[in-house]
Design a protein around this motif. Structure first.
Motif, PDB file in Angstrom:
ATOM      1  N   ALA A 173      11.562 -20.838 -15.720  1.00 41.77           N
ATOM      2  CA  ALA A 173      12.078 -20.085 -14.560  1.00 41.77           C
ATOM      3  C   ALA A 173      11.938 -21.002 -13.356  1.00 41.77           C
ATOM      4  CB  ALA A 173      11.286 -18.805 -14.356  1.00 41.77           C
ATOM      5  N   GLU A 174      12.891 -20.859 -12.423  1.00 45.57           N
ATOM      6  CA  GLU A 174      12.939 -21.801 -11.294  1.00 45.57           C
ATOM      7  C   GLU A 174      11.816 -21.556 -10.290  1.00 45.57           C
ATOM      8  OE1 GLU A 174      17.114 -22.067 -10.159  1.00 45.57           O
ATOM      9  OE2 GLU A 174      16.390 -22.843  -8.224  1.00 45.57           O
ATOM     10  N   SER A 175      11.543 -20.289 -10.038  1.00 40.58           N
ATOM     11  CA  SER A 175      10.561 -19.938  -8.995  1.00 40.58           C
ATOM     12  C   SER A 175      10.181 -18.471  -9.174  1.00 40.58           C
ATOM     13  CB  SER A 175      11.192 -20.119  -7.610  1.00 40.58           C
ATOM     14  OG  SER A 175      12.282 -19.227  -7.484  1.00 40.58           O
ATOM     15  N   TYR A 176       9.170 -18.017  -8.417  1.00 40.60           N
ATOM     16  CA  TYR A 176       8.828 -16.584  -8.461  1.00 40.60           C
ATOM     17  C   TYR A 176      10.014 -15.755  -7.960  1.00 40.60           C
ATOM     18  CZ  TYR A 176       4.003 -18.065  -9.226  1.00 40.60           C
ATOM     19  OH  TYR A 176       2.870 -18.636  -9.748  1.00 40.60           O
ATOM     20  N   LYS A 177      10.654 -16.232  -6.905  1.00 43.32           N
ATOM     21  CA  LYS A 177      11.775 -15.470  -6.328  1.00 43.32           C
ATOM     22  C   LYS A 177      12.917 -15.311  -7.317  1.00 43.32           C
ATOM     23  CE  LYS A 177      14.770 -15.147  -2.279  1.00 43.32           C
ATOM     24  NZ  LYS A 177      14.500 -13.733  -2.142  1.00 43.32           N
ATOM     25  N   LYS A 178      13.188 -16.389  -8.066  1.00 47.11           N
ATOM     26  CA  LYS A 178      14.335 -16.346  -8.988  1.00 47.11           C
ATOM     27  C   LYS A 178      13.917 -16.000 -10.419  1.00 47.11           C
ATOM     28  CE  LYS A 178      17.228 -19.441  -6.347  1.00 47.11           C
ATOM     29  NZ  LYS A 178      17.850 -20.766  -6.276  1.00 47.11           N
ATOM     30  N   HIS A 179      12.669 -15.587 -10.609  1.00 48.54           N
ATOM     31  CA  HIS A 179      12.207 -15.263 -11.967  1.00 48.54           C
ATOM     32  C   HIS A 179      12.999 -14.064 -12.519  1.00 48.54           C
ATOM     33  CE1 HIS A 179       9.773 -14.083 -15.356  1.00 48.54           C
ATOM     34  NE2 HIS A 179       9.168 -15.252 -15.279  1.00 48.54           N
ATOM     35  N   PRO A 180      13.438 -14.127 -13.792  1.00 48.64           N
ATOM     36  CA  PRO A 180      14.286 -13.042 -14.338  1.00 48.64           C
ATOM     37  C   PRO A 180      13.609 -11.688 -14.497  1.00 48.64           C
ATOM     38  CG  PRO A 180      13.851 -14.751 -15.999  1.00 48.64           C
ATOM     39  CD  PRO A 180      13.295 -15.268 -14.718  1.00 48.64           C
ATOM     40  N   ILE A 181      12.320 -11.592 -14.233  1.00 41.01           N
ATOM     41  CA  ILE A 181      11.639 -10.292 -14.418  1.00 41.01           C
ATOM     42  C   ILE A 181      12.337  -9.175 -13.637  1.00 41.01           C
ATOM     43  CG2 ILE A 181       9.906 -10.704 -12.588  1.00 41.01           C
ATOM     44  CD1 ILE A 181       7.903  -9.138 -14.377  1.00 41.01           C
ATOM     45  N   ALA A 182      12.817  -9.493 -12.421  1.00 46.55           N
ATOM     46  CA  ALA A 182      13.447  -8.444 -11.601  1.00 46.55           C
ATOM     47  C   ALA A 182      14.722  -7.946 -12.290  1.00 46.55           C
ATOM     48  CB  ALA A 182      13.755  -8.988 -10.209  1.00 46.55           C
ATOM     49  N   GLU A 183      15.558  -8.864 -12.762  1.00 46.71           N
ATOM     50  CA  GLU A 183      16.812  -8.463 -13.403  1.00 46.71           C
ATOM     51  C   GLU A 183      16.541  -7.633 -14.670  1.00 46.71           C
ATOM     52  OE1 GLU A 183      19.798 -11.438 -13.976  1.00 46.71           O
ATOM     53  OE2 GLU A 183      21.213  -9.778 -14.370  1.00 46.71           O
ATOM     54  N   LEU A 184      15.553  -8.055 -15.444  1.00 45.22           N
ATOM     55  CA  LEU A 184      15.207  -7.318 -16.672  1.00 45.22           C
ATOM     56  C   LEU A 184      14.731  -5.907 -16.312  1.00 45.22           C
ATOM     57  CD1 LEU A 184      13.392 -10.346 -18.325  1.00 45.22           C
ATOM     58  CD2 LEU A 184      15.466  -9.255 -19.240  1.00 45.22           C
ATOM     59  N   PHE A 185      13.892  -5.812 -15.304  1.00 46.49           N
ATOM     60  CA  PHE A 185      13.360  -4.514 -14.859  1.00 46.49           C
ATOM     61  C   PHE A 185      14.496  -3.614 -14.342  1.00 46.49           C
ATOM     62  CE2 PHE A 185      11.640  -1.999 -11.240  1.00 46.49           C
ATOM     63  CZ  PHE A 185      10.760  -1.182 -11.942  1.00 46.49           C
ATOM     64  N   TYR A 186      15.380  -4.187 -13.526  1.00 45.12           N
ATOM     65  CA  TYR A 186      16.470  -3.376 -12.957  1.00 45.12           C
ATOM     66  C   TYR A 186      17.503  -2.986 -14.013  1.00 45.12           C
ATOM     67  CZ  TYR A 186      14.388  -4.352  -8.461  1.00 45.12           C
ATOM     68  OH  TYR A 186      13.506  -4.427  -7.419  1.00 45.12           O
ATOM     69  N   ASN A 187      17.466  -3.640 -15.159  1.00 45.54           N
ATOM     70  CA  ASN A 187      18.334  -3.230 -16.274  1.00 45.54           C
ATOM     71  C   ASN A 187      17.644  -2.217 -17.186  1.00 45.54           C
ATOM     72  OD1 ASN A 187      21.163  -4.634 -16.684  1.00 45.54           O
ATOM     73  ND2 ASN A 187      19.851  -6.055 -15.569  1.00 45.54           N
ATOM     74  N   GLY A 188      16.527  -1.683 -16.734  1.00 45.22           N
ATOM     75  CA  GLY A 188      15.884  -0.570 -17.450  1.00 45.22           C
ATOM     76  C   GLY A 188      14.987  -0.977 -18.600  1.00 45.22           C
ATOM     77  N   ILE A 189      14.670  -2.277 -18.708  1.00 48.23           N
ATOM     78  CA  ILE A 189      13.797  -2.741 -19.808  1.00 48.23           C
ATOM     79  C   ILE A 189      12.345  -2.630 -19.346  1.00 48.23           C
ATOM     80  CG2 ILE A 189      13.192  -4.749 -21.233  1.00 48.23           C
ATOM     81  CD1 ILE A 189      16.126  -5.739 -20.620  1.00 48.23           C
TER      82      ILE A 189
END
Ligand SMILES: [Zn+2]
Length: 312
Positions: free
Chosen positions: A248-264
């Motif tokens: 992952a590039e950085s904390y800001k760009k970490h995919p955790i947010a996208e995964l969370f907002y997709n209901g996972i």
């Protein structure tokens, strides 16, 4: 507790965050401690990035292993891991142990389990502990199956994990995972750290995983995210590990947010504290301070971790 947690994040109060119940569900026991507990006056912190798992392993061999020789060194690392979890306010701890380390007890699994249990009781008695047995990916599955049968007899471990090169197929582990399922284990595997999104779905499907260690590559595919959301497969994510291994590039760009907002369902964990040097409390702060997730969403994630292992 929600208001206190949210307030601690907004005021950058690490001490306050430490007091709040949290889970750590992705923690490799021998690497879960604070390096300062292993090496007195340690001034050698990890390089901020490693080009791959080999580079990380080399760093570990050079900076940690020489200070942890033999059975005593092994027990010191385990003790440091339980102490780290306790000191960080972890209330639910799923920690993985390799079968190879039973070699410190001449292969006596009973002695190995007794050592883990007595160090846990002495260091972190109040923590709800889920012992996890982990296997390295290998082509030669027969000896692993036999070893797992021996482990089952002790009725101690409650969870199973698979690690190593996650681009390799998991097909040959199917029999072990079916057996673990029969015995009520939590089924986990490292996947989607170096491999692609499709490998996450395939591993969950083939091994009938309940939870995935990492799984962040799933963010590259809308259809895989939809499938994980539909099946409510939990991803136990370790942001600093992913950044230091350049996943992952950085904390800001970490995919955790996208995964969370997709209901996972996602959780936040430490992976190898002795290498990455970030506690679970610090991981929450890192994500908040870099604008990855709101304090309220981070609290929802904290609650997902605390609730996810209640049935076990
Ligand atoms: Zn891991």
């Amino acid at each position: 507790m929600k208001d206190y947690f949210v307030n601690c994040l907004k005021t950058n109060d690490l001490k306050g965050l430490v007091e709040i119940p949290k889970s750590d569900l992705h923690n490799h026991a021998t690497r879960g401690g604070n390096i300062r507990a292993i090496r007195n006056n340690c001034d050698t912190l990890p390089k901020r990035v490693f080009c791959d798992l080999n580079a990380m392993q080399n760093w570990y061999e050079e900076h940690v292993k020489p200070y942890c020789i033999g059975k005593i060194g092994f027990e010191n690392r385990i003790r440091a891991a339980f102490k780290q979890a306790f000191d960080d306010g972890i209330t639910i701890l799923s920690m993985s142990f390799g079968l190879g380390d039973s070699g410190f007890y001449d292969g006596d699994i009973n002695a190995y389990i007794n050592a883990i249990e007595s160090i846990k009781l002495e260091t972190a008695p109040s923590i709800t502990f889920i012992p996890e047995i982990s296997f390295m990916r290998t082509e030669n599955i027969k000896p692993v199956e036999a070893e797992f049968e021996k482990i089952i007899e002790f009725d101690y471990f409650k969870s199973i994990d698979l690690f190593g090169d996650d681009r390799k197929s998991v097909e040959n582990y199917k029999s072990i995972y079916r057996r673990a399922k029969e015995k009520g284990y939590i089924l986990k595997a490292h996947v989607g750290e170096f491999g692609d999104a499709e490998s996450v779905q395939r591993a969950v499907d083939v091994l009938e995983l309940d939870q995935v260690q990492h799984g962040i590559a799933a963010s590259k595919s809308k259809s895989v995210m939809k499938w994980l959301e539909k099946n409510q497969i939990q991803l136990n994510i370790c942001p600093s590990s992913n950044i230091m291994l350049q996943r992952a590039e950085s904390y800001k760009k970490h995919p955790i947010a996208e995964l969370f907002y997709n209901g996972i369902p996602v959780t936040i964990n430490s992976d190898d504290m002795i290498i990455f040097d970030q506690s679970v409390s610090q991981e929450y702060l890192n994500l908040y301070n870099h604008g990855s997730l709101s304090a309220e969403d981070l609290n929802i994630i904290r609650e997902i971790g605390l609730k996810s292992c209640l049935d076990y």
